[in-house]
Motif scaffolding. Structure first.
Motif, PDB file in Angstrom:
ATOM      1  N   THR A 128       0.821  -1.203   0.000  1.00  0.00           N
ATOM      2  CA  THR A 128       0.000   0.000   0.000  1.00  0.00           C
ATOM      3  C   THR A 128       0.859   1.259   0.000  1.00  0.00           C
ATOM      4  N   PRO A 129       0.642   2.169  -0.953  1.00  0.00           N
ATOM      5  CA  PRO A 129       1.375   3.447  -0.904  1.00  0.00           C
ATOM      6  C   PRO A 129       0.937   4.268   0.323  1.00  0.00           C
ATOM      7  N   ALA A 130       1.742   5.235   0.736  1.00  0.00           N
ATOM      8  CA  ALA A 130       1.396   6.102   1.864  1.00  0.00           C
ATOM      9  C   ALA A 130       0.141   6.908   1.535  1.00  0.00           C
ATOM     10  N   ASN A 131      -0.669   7.180   2.554  1.00  0.00           N
ATOM     11  CA  ASN A 131      -1.896   7.974   2.386  1.00  0.00           C
ATOM     12  C   ASN A 131      -2.787   7.448   1.260  1.00  0.00           C
ATOM     13  N   TRP A 132      -2.968   6.170   1.218  1.00  0.00           N
ATOM     14  CA  TRP A 132      -3.806   5.554   0.189  1.00  0.00           C
ATOM     15  C   TRP A 132      -5.237   5.584   0.672  1.00  0.00           C
ATOM     16  N   ARG A 133      -5.883   4.463   0.927  1.00  0.00           N
ATOM     17  CA  ARG A 133      -7.280   4.503   1.352  1.00  0.00           C
ATOM     18  C   ARG A 133      -7.387   4.684   2.860  1.00  0.00           C
ATOM     19  N   SER A 134      -8.532   5.244   3.275  1.00  0.00           N
ATOM     20  CA  SER A 134      -8.804   5.388   4.702  1.00  0.00           C
ATOM     21  C   SER A 134      -9.494   4.129   5.230  1.00  0.00           C
ATOM     22  N   LEU A 135      -9.172   3.791   6.470  1.00  0.00           N
ATOM     23  CA  LEU A 135      -9.826   2.663   7.130  1.00  0.00           C
ATOM     24  C   LEU A 135     -11.342   2.860   7.165  1.00  0.00           C
ATOM     25  N   ALA A 136     -11.764   4.087   7.406  1.00  0.00           N
ATOM     26  CA  ALA A 136     -13.188   4.374   7.604  1.00  0.00           C
ATOM     27  C   ALA A 136     -13.948   4.613   6.304  1.00  0.00           C
ATOM     28  N   ASN A 137     -13.241   4.507   5.187  1.00  0.00           N
ATOM     29  CA  ASN A 137     -13.945   4.753   3.927  1.00  0.00           C
ATOM     30  C   ASN A 137     -14.718   3.516   3.500  1.00  0.00           C
ATOM     31  N   LEU A 138     -15.848   3.301   4.152  1.00  0.00           N
ATOM     32  CA  LEU A 138     -16.614   2.069   3.959  1.00  0.00           C
ATOM     33  C   LEU A 138     -17.200   1.960   2.556  1.00  0.00           C
ATOM     34  N   THR A 139     -17.402   3.085   1.896  1.00  0.00           N
ATOM     35  CA  THR A 139     -18.023   3.059   0.563  1.00  0.00           C
ATOM     36  C   THR A 139     -16.988   2.956  -0.556  1.00  0.00           C
ATOM     37  N   ASN A 140     -15.696   3.032  -0.202  1.00  0.00           N
ATOM     38  CA  ASN A 140     -14.628   2.891  -1.197  1.00  0.00           C
ATOM     39  C   ASN A 140     -14.644   3.927  -2.307  1.00  0.00           C
ATOM     40  N   ASP A 141     -15.109   5.148  -1.997  1.00  0.00           N
ATOM     41  CA  ASP A 141     -14.795   6.242  -2.906  1.00  0.00           C
ATOM     42  C   ASP A 141     -13.542   6.874  -2.281  1.00  0.00           C
ATOM     43  N   TRP A 142     -13.347   8.151  -2.405  1.00  0.00           N
ATOM     44  CA  TRP A 142     -12.089   8.696  -1.882  1.00  0.00           C
ATOM     45  C   TRP A 142     -12.311   9.734  -0.804  1.00  0.00           C
ATOM     46  N   ILE A 143     -13.486   9.670  -0.127  1.00  0.00           N
ATOM     47  CA  ILE A 143     -13.706  10.577   1.012  1.00  0.00           C
ATOM     48  C   ILE A 143     -14.547   9.868   2.077  1.00  0.00           C
ATOM     49  N   VAL A 144     -14.282  10.216   3.343  1.00  0.00           N
ATOM     50  CA  VAL A 144     -15.087   9.699   4.450  1.00  0.00           C
ATOM     51  C   VAL A 144     -16.114  10.768   4.797  1.00  0.00           C
ATOM     52  N   ASP A 145     -17.379  10.497   4.476  1.00  0.00           N
ATOM     53  CA  ASP A 145     -18.418  11.503   4.686  1.00  0.00           C
ATOM     54  C   ASP A 145     -19.716  10.848   5.156  1.00  0.00           C
ATOM     55  N   ALA A 146     -20.821  11.574   4.979  1.00  0.00           N
ATOM     56  CA  ALA A 146     -22.119  11.106   5.487  1.00  0.00           C
ATOM     57  C   ALA A 146     -22.510   9.738   4.911  1.00  0.00           C
ATOM     58  N   ASN A 147     -22.085   9.442   3.690  1.00  0.00           N
ATOM     59  CA  ASN A 147     -22.428   8.135   3.103  1.00  0.00           C
ATOM     60  C   ASN A 147     -21.765   6.994   3.865  1.00  0.00           C
ATOM     61  N   ASP A 148     -20.545   7.232   4.327  1.00  0.00           N
ATOM     62  CA  ASP A 148     -19.856   6.202   5.117  1.00  0.00           C
ATOM     63  C   ASP A 148     -20.512   6.063   6.491  1.00  0.00           C
ATOM     64  N   LEU A 149     -20.921   7.213   7.044  1.00  0.00           N
ATOM     65  CA  LEU A 149     -21.587   7.187   8.348  1.00  0.00           C
ATOM     66  C   LEU A 149     -22.884   6.369   8.270  1.00  0.00           C
ATOM     67  N   LYS A 150     -23.604   6.530   7.176  1.00  0.00           N
ATOM     68  CA  LYS A 150     -24.843   5.778   6.966  1.00  0.00           C
ATOM     69  C   LYS A 150     -24.565   4.267   6.998  1.00  0.00           C
ATOM     70  N   VAL A 151     -23.504   3.850   6.320  1.00  0.00           N
ATOM     71  CA  VAL A 151     -23.136   2.434   6.295  1.00  0.00           C
ATOM     72  C   VAL A 151     -22.721   1.995   7.698  1.00  0.00           C
ATOM     73  N   PHE A 152     -21.920   2.824   8.365  1.00  0.00           N
ATOM     74  CA  PHE A 152     -21.446   2.502   9.709  1.00  0.00           C
ATOM     75  C   PHE A 152     -22.630   2.244  10.648  1.00  0.00           C
ATOM     76  N   VAL A 153     -23.585   3.146  10.621  1.00  0.00           N
ATOM     77  CA  VAL A 153     -24.736   3.051  11.523  1.00  0.00           C
ATOM     78  C   VAL A 153     -25.549   1.773  11.273  1.00  0.00           C
ATOM     79  N   ASN A 154     -25.590   1.346  10.021  1.00  0.00           N
ATOM     80  CA  ASN A 154     -26.284   0.091   9.680  1.00  0.00           C
ATOM     81  C   ASN A 154     -25.733  -1.114  10.430  1.00  0.00           C
ATOM     82  N   TYR A 155     -24.466  -1.056  10.780  1.00  0.00           N
ATOM     83  CA  TYR A 155     -23.819  -2.197  11.447  1.00  0.00           C
ATOM     84  C   TYR A 155     -23.671  -1.993  12.952  1.00  0.00           C
ATOM     85  N   TRP A 156     -24.215  -0.902  13.473  1.00  0.00           N
ATOM     86  CA  TRP A 156     -24.041  -0.569  14.892  1.00  0.00           C
ATOM     87  C   TRP A 156     -24.482  -1.709  15.805  1.00  0.00           C
ATOM     88  N   LEU A 157     -23.608  -2.087  16.730  1.00  0.00           N
ATOM     89  CA  LEU A 157     -23.827  -3.139  17.736  1.00  0.00           C
ATOM     90  C   LEU A 157     -23.945  -4.556  17.153  1.00  0.00           C
TER      91      LEU A 157
END
Ligand SMILES: [Ca+2]
Ligand SMILES: [Ca+2]
Ligand SMILES: [Ca+2]
Length: 174
Positions: free
Chosen positions: A115-144
Motif C-alpha cells: 500500500t502506498p502512503a496515504n492511500w485509502r482510509s480505514l473508515a472509507n466504507l463506501t470505497n470512494d475517496w472521502i469519508v463523509d455522510a455516506n460512510d456514516l450511513k453504512v457505519f450506523v447500519n452495522y451498529w452493535l
C-alpha cells in the motif's frame, strides 16, 4: 467480473445469500458496477493478465513471481486496501500503510501488493475517496452487530461499538 480467473476463496466468502435469499456482493471489483457496500468498478491493473499474473500493480511494491522479488510500478491498483475494512489482513505484509485487506486473488496473502502512503482510509466504507455522510450511513447500519468481517468493525474485534466509532471519527473527511 474483471478477476474471474483470479477469484480467491476469500472473495468467494463475500458473496452469500442473505435472509431474503437474494445474493449480496460486498467489497468486490465488479465490471459495470453492482449495488452493494464497498463495490468498485475499476481497472484492476493486473501485472500481466495475458500471462496469468494477477498481482495488482503498486507504486509501493508488487511481488513478481518470475524474478521472485518485489518490483515498483508506475501505477497503483484501486483494489489495494479496498477489501472489507472489518476483515483481518491475514498474512499481508506488515507495514504502517497497510490498513485493509486487498481485493483480488492475493488479498490476505504474504505476496499481497503493498500500500502506498496515504492511500485509502480505514473508515472509507463506501470505497470512494472521502469519508463523509455516506460512510456514516453504512457505519450506523452495522451498529452493535457481532461477528466476523463486519465492515464497520474497524478494530476487528468482532463487534461494532464506540471504539470503532472513535476510529471512524478520526478519519472523518479524510
Ligand atoms: Ca492491504
Ligand atoms: Ca466514502
Ligand atoms: Ca470493534
Amino acid at each position: 467480473m474483471y478477476h474471474q480467473t483470479g477469484l480467491s476463496k476469500r472473495e468467494g466468502r463475500e458473496i452469500h445469500a442473505d435472509s431474503s435469499s437474494s445474493v449480496s456482493v460486498k467489497y468486490c471489483n465488479v465490471e459495470d458496477g453492482q449495488t452493494g457496500v464497498g463495490n468498485i468498478d475499476s481497472d484492476p491493473c493486473f501485472a500481466d493478465k495475458n500471462n496469468g499474473d494477477y498481482h495488482l500493480k503498486s507504486q509501493a511494491g508488487r511481488w513478481e513471481p518470475a524474478g521472485q522479488s518485489w518490483v515498483i510500478d508506475a501505477a497503483t491498483s484501486h483494489c489495494i486496501d479496498a477489501g472489507n475494512p472489518g476483515c483481518p489482513l491475514g498474512s499481508e505484509p506488515i507495514d504502517v500503510n497497510n490498513l485493509r485487506i486487498n481485493m483480488g486473488a492475493y488479498g490476505g496473502t504474504a505476496i499481497a501488493s503493498k500500500t502506498p502512503a496515504n492511500w485509502r482510509s480505514l473508515a472509507n466504507l463506501t470505497n470512494d475517496w472521502i469519508v463523509d455522510a455516506n460512510d456514516l450511513k453504512v457505519f450506523v447500519n452495522y451498529w452493535l452487530k457481532n461477528g466476523e468481517c463486519i465492515p464497520a468493525d474497524l478494530n476487528r474485534n468482532e463487534k461494532v461499538d464506540f471504539s470503532d466509532f472513535t476510529a471512524f471519527a478520526e478519519d472523518w473527511r479524510w
